[in-house]
Write an enzyme that holds these catalytic residues in place. Structure first.
Site, PDB file in Angstrom:
ATOM      1  CG  ASP A 134      -1.983   1.107   1.152  1.00 10.59           C
ATOM      2  OD1 ASP A 134      -2.384   1.490   0.045  1.00 10.59           O
ATOM      3  OD2 ASP A 134      -2.379   1.587   2.219  1.00 10.59           O
ATOM      4  CB  SER A 139       0.126   0.928  -8.761  1.00 10.20           C
ATOM      5  OG  SER A 139      -1.214   0.496  -8.811  1.00 10.20           O
ATOM      6  CB  CYS A 191     -21.708  -4.059 -15.253  1.00  9.58           C
ATOM      7  SG  CYS A 191     -22.262  -3.691 -13.576  1.00  9.58           S
ATOM      8  CB  CYS A 194     -18.944   0.468  -9.470  1.00  8.71           C
ATOM      9  SG  CYS A 194     -18.139   0.560 -11.080  1.00  8.71           S
ATOM     10  CB  CYS A 198     -19.656   6.821  -7.116  1.00  5.99           C
ATOM     11  SG  CYS A 198     -18.472   7.961  -6.346  1.00  5.99           S
ATOM     12  CB  CYS A 240     -16.764   5.227   0.806  1.00  2.00           C
ATOM     13  SG  CYS A 240     -18.315   5.164  -0.121  1.00  2.00           S
ATOM     14  CB  CYS A 243     -17.585   1.732  -5.971  1.00  2.00           C
ATOM     15  SG  CYS A 243     -15.999   1.571  -5.121  1.00  2.00           S
ATOM     16  CG  ASN A 280      -4.635  12.661  21.593  1.00  2.00           C
ATOM     17  OD1 ASN A 280      -5.508  12.751  20.725  1.00  2.00           O
ATOM     18  ND2 ASN A 280      -3.838  13.675  21.903  1.00  2.00           N
ATOM     19  NE  ARG A 295      -4.659  12.057   6.856  1.00  2.36           N
ATOM     20  CZ  ARG A 295      -3.855  13.007   6.404  1.00  2.36           C
ATOM     21  NH1 ARG A 295      -2.550  12.824   6.441  1.00  2.36           N
ATOM     22  NH2 ARG A 295      -4.340  14.127   5.930  1.00  2.36           N
TER      23      ARG A 295
END
Length: 376
Positions: A134, A139, A191, A194, A198, A240, A243, A280, A295
């Site tokens: 990742d 990629s 198709c 997706c 979105c 999310c 999709c 925290n 994050r």
């Protein structure tokens, strides 16, 4: 050395250590990807989380001296929880995307890749290896596509015939000339489910995404969420899945192969109001082991505020007023102001009027004024 035999041994061993699918490709440059990345950059569609050096992202030889092949691995993750929790009035819940259920997948894949590295070293002691998951330069999806793990769907996810797109990906560049596998033919056909699913139109067209509009990206940013996206976020506190859940190739796909991927429902679908007051340390104790925590606390808290506004949860007004009045972060204060305006009611109105008098941050003042306008 018999590299054909080594490849067979690697396939067998990969199954023994919990790798659900393995594929092999050359270490040639990803020329087609390069042109797409340049175009994405020109259009301003990148998230900003990527490695800025496009050459490194497409040229394995810049990452390992004289590479000959790349091994791609995939691990299937669950799409449904075995234990369920409900969202009730006064006890509304948010949701982490499926890719953030269970232990942070970076740790899981690195464990599998490390075991694979150790196995290779017993066979080829002088081998050169470089693994990544990742956050590496390459990629993951481009490698997996070329290695025959799956095809690149219109939702920009790798879709495997066996597990749909519910897979984590990782890869290893090697100096060993392993025989490459053949890519899988695209099976999306005509198709467009997706793209239609979105919420923000982030999928510009099949295979192209504007990350700046993607809810998964937006939930990971640290600033105020642009107005046009707030209500579309719903109760998502991280990521999310729209999709993916819309994809016909994911229908009925739900695999529980790996114990460390099993979600704790109270973490994967957490109560929203308690998130607003977490220290925290408390945040780290509760969410620190999941990938969605990378994050930090503030984006999750901001998203929880948006989710409470989505539910118009009047029971959350006291907590939101506390955020508006006491929170140090302007982003949290501003988002709380907007949420109070959305929820409405006299206590919220009174708190907004009072906050407008003392607030010094211009952006937060703008959010307070916006919230007050909902009462007109």
């Amino acid at each position: 050395m018999d590299f054909h035999k080594l490849k067979k041994e690697l396939i067998t061993y990969s199954k023994e250590i919990g790798i659900d699918k393995i594929g092999f490709t050359t270490a040639n440059p990803f020329d087609e990807l390069k042109s797409r990345l340049i175009r994405q950059q020109e259009l301003g569609y990148q998230s900003g989380f990527e490695d800025p050096d496009i050459e490194k992202r497409v040229t394995p030889s810049l990452l390992l001296e004289e590479p000959h092949s790349i091994i791609s691995i995939a691990l299937a993750y669950p799409s449904k929880m075995n234990e369920r929790v409900e969202s009730k009035k006064g006890m509304r819940r948010g949701i982490f995307s499926r890719a953030s259920w269970g232990l942070d997948y970076h740790h899981i894949l690195r464990d599998r890749l490390k075991k694979l590295e150790e196995f290779i070293l017993t066979r080829v002691p002088d081998v050169r290896l470089k693994s990544m998951v990742d956050t590496g330069e390459l990629s993951d999806r481009a490698v997996a596509e070329r290695a025959g793990i799956g095809w690149s769907g219109k939702n920009c996810a790798i879709i495997t015939p066996e597990f749909g797109s519910y897979v984590y990906l990782g890869e290893m560049i090697t100096s060993i000339p392993l025989e490459p596998d053949s890519p899988i033919e695209d099976q999306c056909g005509s198709c467009t489910k997706c793209l239609e699913a979105c919420p923000t139109g982030a999928l510009v067209q099949g295979g192209q995404i504007n990350a700046q509009r993607c809810i998964s990206f937006l939930t990971q940013t640290k600033g105020l969420i642009p107005d046009e996206f707030r209500e579309k976020i719903g109760n998502r506190v991280y990521g999310c899945d729209s999709c993916q859940t819309a994809c016909p190739h994911n229908k009925g796909k739900n695999f529980h192969f790996h114990g460390e991927m099993e979600p704790d429902p109270e973490v994967a679908k957490p109560l929203l109001k308690p998130i607003l007051t977490l220290s925290n340390r408390e945040f780290k104790n509760k969410f620190g082991d999941v990938s969605g925590s990378w994050r930090g606390k503030k984006p999750i808290q901001r998203n929880a505020i948006i989710a409470l506004a989505h539910f118009k949860d009047e029971t959350a007004v006291p907590e939101l007023i506390d955020v508006l009045v006491k929170e140090a972060s302007p982003v949290s204060r501003g988002t709380a102001a907007w949420a109070l305006g959305k929820i409405g009611g006299e206590p919220a109105f009174a708190a907004l009027v009072k906050a407008k008098v003392v607030e010094t941050d211009s952006e937060v003042r703008g959010e307070i004024e916006k919230a007050l306008n909902y009462y007109k």
